[in-house]
Design a protein around this motif. Structure first.
Motif, short mmCIF file in Angstrom:
data_model
loop_
_atom_site.label_atom_id
_atom_site.label_comp_id
_atom_site.label_asym_id
_atom_site.label_seq_id
_atom_site.Cartn_x
_atom_site.Cartn_y
_atom_site.Cartn_z
N ALA A 1 0.67 -1.24 -0.05
CA ALA A 1 0.00 -0.11 0.20
C ALA A 1 1.02 1.24 0.17
CB ALA A 1 -0.93 -0.03 1.29
N PRO A 2 1.72 1.44 0.90
CA PRO A 2 2.67 2.77 0.76
C PRO A 2 3.37 3.03 -0.46
CG PRO A 2 2.90 1.38 2.81
CD PRO A 2 2.25 0.60 1.93
N GLU A 3 3.66 1.83 -1.18
CA GLU A 3 4.46 2.08 -2.50
C GLU A 3 3.56 2.47 -3.45
OE1 GLU A 3 5.87 -1.97 -3.54
OE2 GLU A 3 7.10 -2.21 -1.87
N ALA A 4 2.07 2.36 -3.31
CA ALA A 4 1.22 3.01 -4.23
C ALA A 4 0.69 4.20 -3.55
CB ALA A 4 -0.14 2.07 -4.24
N GLY A 5 1.32 4.78 -2.50
CA GLY A 5 0.89 6.25 -1.93
C GLY A 5 -0.33 6.25 -1.08
N ILE A 6 -0.57 4.80 -0.51
CA ILE A 6 -1.67 4.70 0.33
C ILE A 6 -1.01 4.30 1.90
CG2 ILE A 6 -3.66 3.49 1.01
CD1 ILE A 6 -3.72 2.64 -1.94
N LYS A 7 -1.49 5.31 2.46
CA LYS A 7 -0.96 5.12 4.17
C LYS A 7 -1.63 4.03 4.77
CE LYS A 7 0.30 7.82 8.14
NZ LYS A 7 0.22 9.32 8.80
N VAL A 8 -1.13 3.11 5.56
CA VAL A 8 -1.36 2.16 6.38
C VAL A 8 -1.61 2.89 7.82
CG1 VAL A 8 -1.25 -0.08 7.55
CG2 VAL A 8 -0.22 0.25 5.24
N LEU A 9 -2.75 3.07 8.56
CA LEU A 9 -2.85 3.58 9.75
C LEU A 9 -2.99 2.65 10.70
CD1 LEU A 9 -6.15 5.87 8.70
CD2 LEU A 9 -3.64 6.51 8.50
N GLY A 10 -3.12 1.41 10.43
CA GLY A 10 -2.98 0.47 11.66
C GLY A 10 -3.16 -0.88 10.69
N HIS A 11 -2.43 -1.75 11.80
CA HIS A 11 -2.64 -3.29 11.38
C HIS A 11 -2.96 -4.16 12.55
CE1 HIS A 11 -1.10 -7.06 8.94
NE2 HIS A 11 -1.81 -7.39 9.39
N GLU A 12 -4.03 -4.73 12.76
CA GLU A 12 -4.47 -5.40 13.82
C GLU A 12 -4.81 -6.78 13.65
OE1 GLU A 12 -4.45 -4.12 17.08
OE2 GLU A 12 -3.98 -1.96 16.69
N HIS A 13 -4.83 -7.64 14.65
CA HIS A 13 -5.03 -9.04 14.68
C HIS A 13 -6.15 -9.35 15.58
CE1 HIS A 13 -1.12 -8.91 12.53
NE2 HIS A 13 -0.64 -8.46 13.55
N VAL A 14 -6.88 -10.40 15.15
CA VAL A 14 -7.91 -10.81 16.00
C VAL A 14 -7.61 -12.32 16.08
CG1 VAL A 14 -9.85 -9.43 15.15
CG2 VAL A 14 -9.49 -11.34 14.22
N ASN A 15 -8.22 -12.93 16.92
CA ASN A 15 -7.68 -14.45 17.29
C ASN A 15 -8.92 -15.25 16.64
OD1 ASN A 15 -5.83 -14.18 19.04
ND2 ASN A 15 -6.98 -13.47 20.45
N GLN A 16 -8.53 -16.30 16.00
CA GLN A 16 -9.65 -17.24 15.52
C GLN A 16 -10.64 -17.89 16.66
OE1 GLN A 16 -8.47 -20.48 12.70
NE2 GLN A 16 -6.09 -19.65 13.41
N GLY A 17 -11.99 -17.59 16.40
CA GLY A 17 -12.93 -17.78 17.27
C GLY A 17 -13.54 -16.61 17.83
N ASP A 18 -12.98 -15.42 17.91
CA ASP A 18 -13.42 -14.09 18.51
C ASP A 18 -14.61 -14.06 17.92
OD1 ASP A 18 -11.22 -14.04 20.03
OD2 ASP A 18 -10.27 -12.40 18.77
N LYS A 19 -15.71 -13.37 18.90
CA LYS A 19 -17.04 -13.18 18.45
C LYS A 19 -17.34 -11.71 18.42
CE LYS A 19 -18.25 -17.37 17.90
NZ LYS A 19 -18.50 -17.82 16.60
N ASP A 20 -16.47 -10.75 19.55
CA ASP A 20 -16.64 -9.50 19.62
C ASP A 20 -15.45 -8.63 19.04
OD1 ASP A 20 -16.94 -6.92 20.53
OD2 ASP A 20 -17.06 -7.35 22.76
N PHE A 21 -15.49 -7.98 18.21
CA PHE A 21 -14.54 -7.04 17.62
C PHE A 21 -14.54 -5.57 17.99
CE2 PHE A 21 -15.54 -10.69 14.25
CZ PHE A 21 -14.57 -11.34 14.69
N SER A 22 -15.41 -5.24 18.93
CA SER A 22 -15.55 -3.68 19.25
C SER A 22 -14.42 -3.09 19.44
CB SER A 22 -16.48 -3.65 20.44
OG SER A 22 -16.09 -4.61 21.37
N ALA A 23 -13.46 -3.63 20.15
CA ALA A 23 -12.05 -2.87 20.44
C ALA A 23 -11.39 -2.62 19.27
CB ALA A 23 -11.22 -3.97 21.33
#
Length: 376
Positions: free
Chosen positions: A187-209
């Protein structure tokens, strides 16, 4: 004398029967995929695609040199250890070739085991680059690759969405995180800024955070890299509920009829990368006519699995044997129209990528944008 003649005739008959049984040859095709757990829909699609291919071949007279073709379905549950156990089970059951698996995290270790026994494996769904970059001579892939898929997504973000920022989320599987990492890098090479890269766990049901972080960052694009459509649907529902206004782009694992069934209105307007298939072609129509009455809706990887099994059977027939080296050579010579795409393998076992952008519109996946030609 009469008893002697009867005994001789009976013995001759038994010998003939024994000889016939000795000459009888059965082609055994193993399948590997998640048949239980959160990814079961995709694993079932793979199994059903292979079953359909075998049905079509049998209906057209069978496979020259073989009296029967059987399918040996195995459940990996997308767990690396279980995938290894399944690979060993298929070896013990005498599988000649294997179609699978779904999750790259299962395909990678299982392929090592199968390769040691010179058993050809063709994956219809594992897109991680490492699948075909390890130099395994008996590893093939019908679907595309993560690095090509990420390029299509980034080009779409830049050229069509005019995006300046993206927020990336994955579920830490080999496939999902590998693809998300490619987005983060490209993305940065295309001029698109990455504002964040987060990870969830398999089986998670609540992604509110994590979704709160996405909303606060206010990106132009929210990139969702999940291992299955059910989890992707849950993410979309919660993102809509939270009022996230970014354009949402998901990937091929999320592309499944189940996504729309579960997410409903929350899936409307979502973009997805997946390989292009000409659903009006005669080969696809034949596949569809056999698959749908027996198995219902065609899943994301059903046609790829069908083509994987067909390619293997065509190669076996062309080679006139199940000898892995000769079958491999025959696979490398294939060049024909499959149900999902043109089947022609490269030296590393890949068959090329043909990703386009789909959009959920009116409760259906519709062809939306082609990186080579633009809008449909």
């Amino acid at each position: 004398m009469k008893r002697l003649i009867t005994t001789v005739l009976l013995s001759a008959a038994l010998l003939a029967l024994g000889a016939g049984m000795a000459c009888a040859k059965t082609l055994k095709i193993g399948t590997m995929g998640p048949l239980t757990g959160p990814y079961a829909a995709d694993g079932t699609d793979i199994r059903n695609g292979v079953l359909t291919a075998v049905e079509v071949v049998k209906a057209n007279g069978g496979l020259k040199g073989f009296d029967d073709i059987v399918v040996l379905p195995q459940d990996t549950a997308c767990e690396p250890r279980q995938a290894v156990a399944v690979a060993n089970k298929l070896i013990n059951e005498g599988a000649n070739g294997v179609v699978g698996s779904y999750c790259s995290s299962a395909t990678l270790p299982a392929s090592e085991v199968l390769d040691e026994e010179s058993i050809i494996m063709i994956t219809p769904a594992s897109t991680n680059e490492k699948v075909t970059s390890r130099g395994l001579p008996y590893m093939f892939r019908v679907c595309g690759r993560d690095d090509d898929q990420s390029k299509t997504a980034i080009k779409f973000m830049k050229d069509e969405l005019k995006a300046k920022s993206v927020y990336v989320v994955d579920d830490k599987t080999a496939y999902s995180q590998g693809l998300a990492d490619s987005i983060e890098k490209g993305a940065p090479e295309a001029g698109i800024k990455v504002l964040g890269h987060e990870h969830v766990n398999q089986g998670d049901k609540d992604f509110s955070a994590i979704l709160t972080k996405v909303k606060t960052s206010n990106p132009d694009v929210f990139y969702v890299s999940m291992q299955n459509s059910a989890t992707g649907a849950l993410m979309l529902i919660q993102a809509k509920r939270m009022g996230i206004n970014a354009a949402i782009i998901a990937q091929d694992a999320v592309y499944h009829p189940q996504l729309i069934d579960i997410a409903k209105d929350a899936s409307e307007g979502v973009f997805l990368t997946f390989g292009y298939t000409d659903k009006e072609s005669p080969v696809y129509k034949e596949f569809e006519s056999k698959y749908t009455p027996a198995h219902g809706d065609i899943g994301a990887y059903s046609a790829y699995a069908y083509d994987s099994a067909m390619a293997y059977m065509k190669a076996v027939e062309a080679a006139g044997t199940t000898d892995p080296e000769k079958v491999r050579d025959a696979l490398m010579k294939l060049d024909y129209n499959g149900a999902s795409k043109q089947i022609k393998f490269k030296p590393n076992g890949d068959s090329g990528s043909d990703y386009i952008i789909f959009k959920v519109d009116g409760g259906k996946f519709k062809n939306y944008w082609n990186p080579s030609t633009g809008y449909y």
